[in-house]
Design a protein around this motif. Structure first.
Motif, short mmCIF file in Angstrom:
data_model
loop_
_atom_site.label_atom_id
_atom_site.label_comp_id
_atom_site.label_asym_id
_atom_site.label_seq_id
_atom_site.Cartn_x
_atom_site.Cartn_y
_atom_site.Cartn_z
N TYR A 144 10.93 8.39 0.62
CA TYR A 144 12.23 7.77 0.31
C TYR A 144 12.27 7.28 -1.14
CZ TYR A 144 16.12 4.47 0.35
OH TYR A 144 17.28 3.80 0.05
N HIS A 145 11.28 6.51 -1.55
CA HIS A 145 11.33 5.85 -2.87
C HIS A 145 10.89 6.75 -4.02
CE1 HIS A 145 12.33 1.92 -1.24
NE2 HIS A 145 11.39 2.07 -0.33
N LYS A 146 10.19 7.82 -3.71
CA LYS A 146 9.74 8.81 -4.70
C LYS A 146 8.56 8.33 -5.55
CE LYS A 146 13.02 11.45 -3.25
NZ LYS A 146 12.71 12.45 -2.21
N THR A 147 8.60 7.12 -6.07
CA THR A 147 7.49 6.61 -6.88
C THR A 147 7.06 5.24 -6.36
OG1 THR A 147 8.80 5.37 -8.51
CG2 THR A 147 8.49 7.74 -8.90
N PHE A 148 5.82 4.89 -6.64
CA PHE A 148 5.29 3.60 -6.21
C PHE A 148 5.99 2.46 -6.93
CE2 PHE A 148 2.02 0.50 -5.07
CZ PHE A 148 1.75 0.89 -3.77
N GLU A 149 6.40 2.69 -8.17
CA GLU A 149 7.12 1.66 -8.92
C GLU A 149 8.47 1.36 -8.27
OE1 GLU A 149 6.43 -0.45 -11.59
OE2 GLU A 149 4.44 0.17 -10.95
N ASN A 150 9.16 2.40 -7.79
CA ASN A 150 10.42 2.19 -7.09
C ASN A 150 10.20 1.39 -5.81
OD1 ASN A 150 11.80 3.66 -9.01
ND2 ASN A 150 11.85 5.54 -7.82
N TYR A 151 9.11 1.71 -5.12
CA TYR A 151 8.77 1.02 -3.87
C TYR A 151 8.51 -0.46 -4.14
CZ TYR A 151 6.13 0.30 0.53
OH TYR A 151 5.67 -0.15 1.75
N PHE A 152 7.73 -0.74 -5.18
CA PHE A 152 7.46 -2.13 -5.54
C PHE A 152 8.74 -2.85 -5.96
CE2 PHE A 152 6.46 -5.20 -8.99
CZ PHE A 152 5.80 -6.16 -8.22
N ALA A 153 9.59 -2.17 -6.73
CA ALA A 153 10.84 -2.78 -7.19
C ALA A 153 11.74 -3.16 -6.02
CB ALA A 153 11.57 -1.82 -8.13
N ALA A 154 11.75 -2.32 -4.99
CA ALA A 154 12.56 -2.63 -3.80
C ALA A 154 12.05 -3.89 -3.12
CB ALA A 154 12.54 -1.45 -2.83
N LYS A 155 10.74 -3.99 -2.95
CA LYS A 155 10.16 -5.19 -2.34
C LYS A 155 10.42 -6.43 -3.20
CE LYS A 155 7.97 -3.25 1.21
NZ LYS A 155 8.40 -3.50 2.60
N LYS A 156 10.24 -6.26 -4.49
CA LYS A 156 10.42 -7.37 -5.44
C LYS A 156 11.85 -7.92 -5.40
CE LYS A 156 10.42 -8.13 -10.46
NZ LYS A 156 10.16 -7.49 -11.77
N SER A 157 12.82 -7.06 -5.13
CA SER A 157 14.22 -7.49 -5.18
C SER A 157 14.54 -8.58 -4.16
CB SER A 157 15.15 -6.29 -4.95
OG SER A 157 15.04 -5.80 -3.62
N LEU A 158 13.78 -8.66 -3.07
CA LEU A 158 14.01 -9.73 -2.09
C LEU A 158 13.91 -11.10 -2.76
CD1 LEU A 158 14.26 -10.87 0.85
CD2 LEU A 158 11.77 -10.72 0.99
N THR A 217 0.86 -1.18 0.00
CA THR A 217 0.00 0.00 0.00
C THR A 217 0.89 1.23 0.00
OG1 THR A 217 -0.13 0.02 2.43
CG2 THR A 217 -1.86 -1.17 1.25
N GLN A 218 0.30 2.37 -0.27
CA GLN A 218 1.11 3.58 -0.44
C GLN A 218 1.79 3.98 0.85
OE1 GLN A 218 -0.45 6.21 -3.25
NE2 GLN A 218 0.48 8.06 -2.41
N ASP A 219 3.12 3.98 0.83
CA ASP A 219 3.91 4.32 2.01
C ASP A 219 5.35 4.55 1.56
OD1 ASP A 219 4.52 4.81 4.62
OD2 ASP A 219 4.19 2.77 5.35
N HIS A 220 6.12 5.23 2.38
CA HIS A 220 7.56 5.43 2.16
C HIS A 220 7.90 6.12 0.85
CE1 HIS A 220 8.14 2.98 5.68
NE2 HIS A 220 7.63 1.91 5.10
N LEU A 221 6.96 6.89 0.30
CA LEU A 221 7.27 7.57 -0.97
C LEU A 221 8.19 8.76 -0.75
CD1 LEU A 221 3.94 7.38 -3.00
CD2 LEU A 221 5.86 5.78 -2.89
#
Length: 244
Positions: free
Chosen positions: A206-220, A200-204
């Motif tokens: 830091y990440h600036k965009t939701f796609e960046n946020y998802f990409a960070a999670k996905k990297s795990l 859900t929308q959070d930490h933007l």
């Protein structure tokens, strides 16, 4: 530890330090640097560790790990990415304790603390000794340790894994924050299971965009052997499509 052992896990661009140098410890905060330490100058979200090389030298740093040549006189190891290099050398410095543990990582916006706690309790009921690293605290078997970050920095993380191994733990359950994943704090760890709760929308900030946020999670999930994904969440379905 001899510097040459740490150098063996790095992609070094240039090194002016003696490989036979004895390294007392690794630091990335000049305020805690002590004589004989390797100081890692890391580019952070709010500050650049290269600015504090001089302070680390004054406190007795023996060598600097950096991605720009120091402006002061000090043996240095030049690498392309000092943050990635820090994660690599911290794993090696502690003799890769995570390899002695069955690792379970949980990521997502909400529910990480609840899920990690339930997993640890389930493991304990099955007769296993487990450690937990999370937002509220860290547990090494039955011992509580105050938490500074949801996911600690590489030195602290490997120190905790080492303590878990010494305490007889065979499992480590941890929360994996998006900031930690983006900052490569979990580099070098292999998870038997990776869990995704939701997004859900959070930490933007830091990440600036939701796609960046998802990409960070996905990297795990590039570091896991098995996935457990919440398919009631649209990003969980997308994650499974993109990673499976």
């Amino acid at each position: 530890m001899k510097l040459k052992r740490l150098l063996s896990v790095l992609d070094v661009c240039e090194c002016t330090a003696d490989p036979e140098l004895d390294i007392r410890d690794i630091s990335f905060d000049s305020r805690t640097t002590q004589p004989g330490d390797l100081f890692a100058a890391v580019c952070g979200y709010e500050s650049d560790g290269h600015r504090f090389i001089g302070a680390a030298v004054e406190r007795g740093a023996a060598v600097v790990l950096c991605q720009r040549k120091p402006e002061v006189e000090i043996p240095y190891i030049l690498v392309a990415d000092s943050r990635l290099a820090l994660s690599r050398i911290c794993c090696e410095f502690f003799d890769n304790p995570s390899r002695e543990l069955t690792m379970i990582g949980v990521t997502g916006t909400n529910g990480k603390t609840t899920v990690t706690t339930l997993i640890k309790q389930t493991l304990e009921q099955a007769g296993c000794k487990a450690g937990l690293i999370g937002t509220i605290h860290t547990e090494i078997d039955a011992m509580d340790v105050p938490a500074k970050y949801t996911t600690p920095e590489p030195w602290d993380l490997n120190a905790l894994f080492s303590r878990m191994v010494l305490a007889g733990c065979t499992f480590a359950v941890m929360e994996a924050s998006s900031q930690a994943l983006d900052q490569l704090r979990l580099w070098g760890l292999t998870f038997e299971v990776g869990v995704f709760t939701n997004l859900t929308q959070d930490h933007l900030d830091y990440h600036k965009t939701f796609e960046n946020y998802f990409a960070a999670k996905k990297s795990l999930f590039s570091q896991v052997k098995h996935m457990v994904v919440n398919l009631d969440d649209s990003y969980g379905r997308r994650l499974l499509d993109e990673v499976h």
